[in-house]
Each structure stands twice: as structure tokens, then as C-alpha cells.
Write a protein that holds these residues in place. Structure first.
Motif, PDB file in Angstrom:
ATOM      1  N   ASP A   1       0.819  -1.219   0.000  1.00 39.00           N
ATOM      2  CA  ASP A   1       0.000   0.000   0.000  1.00 39.00           C
ATOM      3  C   ASP A   1       0.851   1.267   0.000  1.00 39.00           C
ATOM      4  OD1 ASP A   1      -2.269  -1.581   0.126  1.00 39.00           O
ATOM      5  OD2 ASP A   1      -2.460  -1.414   2.306  1.00 39.00           O
ATOM      6  N   LEU A   2       2.121   1.135   0.376  1.00 38.65           N
ATOM      7  CA  LEU A   2       2.963   2.324   0.492  1.00 38.65           C
ATOM      8  C   LEU A   2       3.125   3.035  -0.845  1.00 38.65           C
ATOM      9  CD1 LEU A   2       4.801   4.110   2.265  1.00 38.65           C
ATOM     10  CD2 LEU A   2       6.696   2.567   1.698  1.00 38.65           C
ATOM     11  N   ALA A   3       3.343   2.280  -1.902  1.00 38.67           N
ATOM     12  CA  ALA A   3       3.558   2.900  -3.212  1.00 38.67           C
ATOM     13  C   ALA A   3       2.342   3.711  -3.653  1.00 38.67           C
ATOM     14  CB  ALA A   3       3.882   1.828  -4.255  1.00 38.67           C
ATOM     15  N   SER A   4       1.145   3.170  -3.452  1.00 41.12           N
ATOM     16  CA  SER A   4      -0.050   3.902  -3.854  1.00 41.12           C
ATOM     17  C   SER A   4      -0.281   5.112  -2.958  1.00 41.12           C
ATOM     18  CB  SER A   4      -1.272   2.980  -3.837  1.00 41.12           C
ATOM     19  OG  SER A   4      -1.497   2.458  -2.549  1.00 41.12           O
ATOM     20  N   ASP A   5       0.045   5.005  -1.675  1.00 41.37           N
ATOM     21  CA  ASP A   5      -0.111   6.147  -0.778  1.00 41.37           C
ATOM     22  C   ASP A   5       0.873   7.255  -1.132  1.00 41.37           C
ATOM     23  OD1 ASP A   5      -2.156   4.891   0.500  1.00 41.37           O
ATOM     24  OD2 ASP A   5      -1.045   4.394   2.326  1.00 41.37           O
ATOM     25  N   ILE A   6       2.080   6.878  -1.565  1.00 39.41           N
ATOM     26  CA  ILE A   6       3.031   7.890  -2.048  1.00 39.41           C
ATOM     27  C   ILE A   6       2.502   8.549  -3.318  1.00 39.41           C
ATOM     28  CG2 ILE A   6       5.307   8.217  -3.090  1.00 39.41           C
ATOM     29  CD1 ILE A   6       6.405   6.167  -1.108  1.00 39.41           C
ATOM     30  N   ALA A   7       2.041   7.729  -4.260  1.00 36.41           N
ATOM     31  CA  ALA A   7       1.557   8.250  -5.539  1.00 36.41           C
ATOM     32  C   ALA A   7       0.354   9.169  -5.367  1.00 36.41           C
ATOM     33  CB  ALA A   7       1.207   7.095  -6.475  1.00 36.41           C
ATOM     34  N   ASN A   8      -0.499   8.856  -4.407  1.00 33.32           N
ATOM     35  CA  ASN A   8      -1.725   9.630  -4.183  1.00 33.32           C
ATOM     36  C   ASN A   8      -1.555  10.725  -3.140  1.00 33.32           C
ATOM     37  OD1 ASN A   8      -3.227   8.054  -6.037  1.00 33.32           O
ATOM     38  ND2 ASN A   8      -3.549   6.476  -4.471  1.00 33.32           N
TER      39      ASN A   8
END
Length: 324
Positions: free
Chosen positions: A195-202
Motif C-alpha cells: 500500500d505504500l507505493a499507492s499512498d506515495i503516488a496519491n
């Protein structure tokens, strides 16, 4: 007196009385948030390595750790005398210390069911009380329930890659709602590392980000070749996205440390990267422990009281040019 003037006077009185109802703590937190340089904290917890003093198992100067030594250290600030608390081993007691400033007398690994703590005097509950967001990203946790035991993918020896003892949060009853695997609070705060990658992207990262790699990537187990090389490679892939995130660029600080020494009590590595760190390979020989890290986080977020050992330890402010 005209009707409009009466309304204006009443509105002013109501606004003034509302200000009186604002808790002093809320006013303080608003002031703290505005005045502090560091707005977001990331911490990555690696496993069982000395900084120096353990021969070819050391991290400092180890040719099996080219990313740490060749890339991170020249751009970071780091400590040469950071230790796990005296005689505190193995993993779990050190993780508890980072969250609460004590090991609660625990000197071995075990599950949350064995070592549940009922106290609310620990960091993430302080953060909640101050309306500061937090989340733990746990590599190779599977499913969407509160991770109360080892689980997930298996290594070559059949061991789950996620080790519950490598995060402190599920050991506190107020995080798990008394060991409830369906606790919505626990599930929302202890998530999958993916989930970290999507939270960074968003641009959806919390203010306090805890990262637990799996037992291969944190240098704990020999899963494929040398553990130090394996963990160093993981860091080389996973640190850059953090450093490129808006949360890091706009007032973030990344702390990379190890839970405990492989030999004795250390020293163990503590590497700090931040736009506000002294950086450039700056280092010191100030004595630090996990209590120092906890105190540092409490000071960055302006939460009190200082928790147990954090009261007496030196914070990590010397590694920064602007703090907190």
C-alpha cells in the motif's frame, strides 16, 4: 440600536466564547505544527547487525552493503554510538522500547496474545490524541485482518516472511481492541507494505510512517545469499521512492536503524536523511539508544509526556541543522 448591529454584536460574542472553549492542547498542537520544520517521519527497522565491533558482520564499511556505504552515508547524518538499551534482547523488547520507552520486563519473543499491554502510554496513542496520523506498512502481510501472528508468504524453510515480533503495535490492547483480528482501527493502521507505493503516488501518506521489511529483506534471515547484501539491495530499491515523495521533500525525515546488535549491545546503525539533516556524511559519537529515537519523535510531533526512558535519553537533534 439597529437589528443588524445587534446581530453583529451577538455573532462576535459567540465567536469569542467559542475561542474560550478550544482546549489549550489543541492550540498548542496548532502552534507546534506551524513552527516545526519536520512534518513527517519515516522509520525503517532492519535486524540484528552491529555498526562496528562485529567483524565482517558489521554494516559500516562492509563491501556487501554498497548502497548504505556508498550512497546513503555520504548524503546522510549518522550516529557512531547508537546502542540498543543495555542487555535488551531479542527483537520484541527492542520494538516495544521504540514505541513505549520500556520493554515491560519482556526478555524474549512472543505473540501479542502472550504479551498484551493494557497501557495507553505509548507513542501512537499520543499521536491519535493530537490528531496526528500514523500507519505501519508491513511487508508480506496478507489479507485484511489485524496481523496478530506470523503469517503471509513462506521462505524456503517454510517460515512466514512476516514476523509479528518485528512491529510493536499489535502488543497494545488499545490498537487491537483487545486482540480482535477484525478491529477496524487495527486494520486501518497496520497495512500491507504494497500500500505504500499507492499512498506515495496519491499523496496520502500519514505523518508517521513505520516500515517493517520481511525477515529476508531486513537482514534477519539468510534467505538467498548474504543477509547484509540482501537487505542492502532491498534498501536500494525502497528508499528512493520515499526520498522522492512529496511528504519527504516538504519537511520529511527518514530514520533507518536496526532493532538490536548481533554482538553485545552495539553500536548499531542509525542513519538519518532529511532536508533538515546536516547530511553530507556528518556523524557524531554522542551516546544514543532507542529511547533517544522515541524522544526525538515525541519532540518532532510535540506530544507529551515523554515516555519512560525517553525522559532521560539524549535526542537525535545534533544530526539536524534545523530541529524539530
Amino acid at each position: 440600536m439597529g437589528w443588524n448591529r445587534l446581530c453583529n454584536i451577538a455573532a462576535t460574542a459567540i465567536a469569542a466564547s467559542a475561542l474560550l472553549l478550544v482546549p489549550a492542547s489543541a492550540e498548542k498542537m496548532a502552534a507546534t505544527s506551524a513552527s516545526h520544520h519536520i512534518k513527517a517521519v519515516f522509520i525503517i527497522l532492519m535486524e540484528n547487525r552491529n555498526w562496528t565491533g562485529d567483524g565482517n558482520r558489521d554494516i559500516k564499511g562492509n563491501p556487501d552493503a554498497p548502497y548504505i556505504n556508498g550512497t546513503l552515508l555520504p548524503m546522510s547524518s549518522y550516529a557512531n554510538a547508537y546502542y540498543n538499551p543495555p542487555h535488551i534482547h531479542p527483537s520484541l523488547p527492542n520494538y516495544l522500547w521504540l514505541e513505549a520507552g520500556t520493554n515491560f520486563g519482556i526478555l524474549n519473543d512472543g505473540t501479542p496474545r502472550e504479551f498484551e499491554q493494557n497501557t495507553t502510554n505509548h507513542l501512537v496513542t499520543q499521536l491519535d490524541s493530537a490528531n496526528i496520523s500514523w500507519k505501519a506498512y508491513l511487508e508480506d502481510v496478507t489479507g485484511r485482518t489485524c496481523p496478530l501472528k506470523n503469517r503471509g508468504k513462506l521462505d524456503k524453510g517454510g517460515t512466514p516472511l512476516y514476523a509479528v515480533r518485528h512491529e510493536p503495535f499489535t502488543y497494545f490492547a488499545d490498537v487491537t481492541n483487545n486482540l480482535n483480528k477484525h478491529s477496524s482501527y487495527c486494520i486501518s493502521h497496520l497495512g500491507r507494505y504494497s500500500d505504500l507505493a499507492s499512498d506515495i503516488a496519491n499523496d496520502a501518506l500519514p505523518q508517521y510512517v513505520w516500515i517493517t521489511p520481511n525477515i529476508c529483506n531486513d537482514m534477519h534471515d539468510r534467505c538467498s545469499g548474504d543477509p547484509v547484501a540482501y537487505g542492502d539491495k532491498w534498501l536500494s530499491k525502497n528508499v528512493p521512492p520515499i526520498l522522492n515523495s512529496d511528504a519527504y521533500r516538504n519537511g520529511g525525515a527518514l530514520f533507518i536503524t536496526w532493532d538490536e546488535a548481533d554482538k553485545g549491545d552495539g553500536p548499531i546503525p542509525m542513519i538519518v536523511l532529511s532536508p533538515f539533516a546536516k547530511g553530507g556524511g556528518y556523524s557524531n559519537t554522542i551516546h544514543y539508544t532507542h529511547g533517544s529515537t522515541l524522544r526525538t519523535f515525541q519532540e518532532i510531533f510535540g506530544v507529551k509526556p515523554l515516555l519512560r526512558d525517553a525522559k532521560k535519553e539524549t535526542d537525535l537533534s545534533d544530526l539536524f541543522r534545523a530541529f524539530p
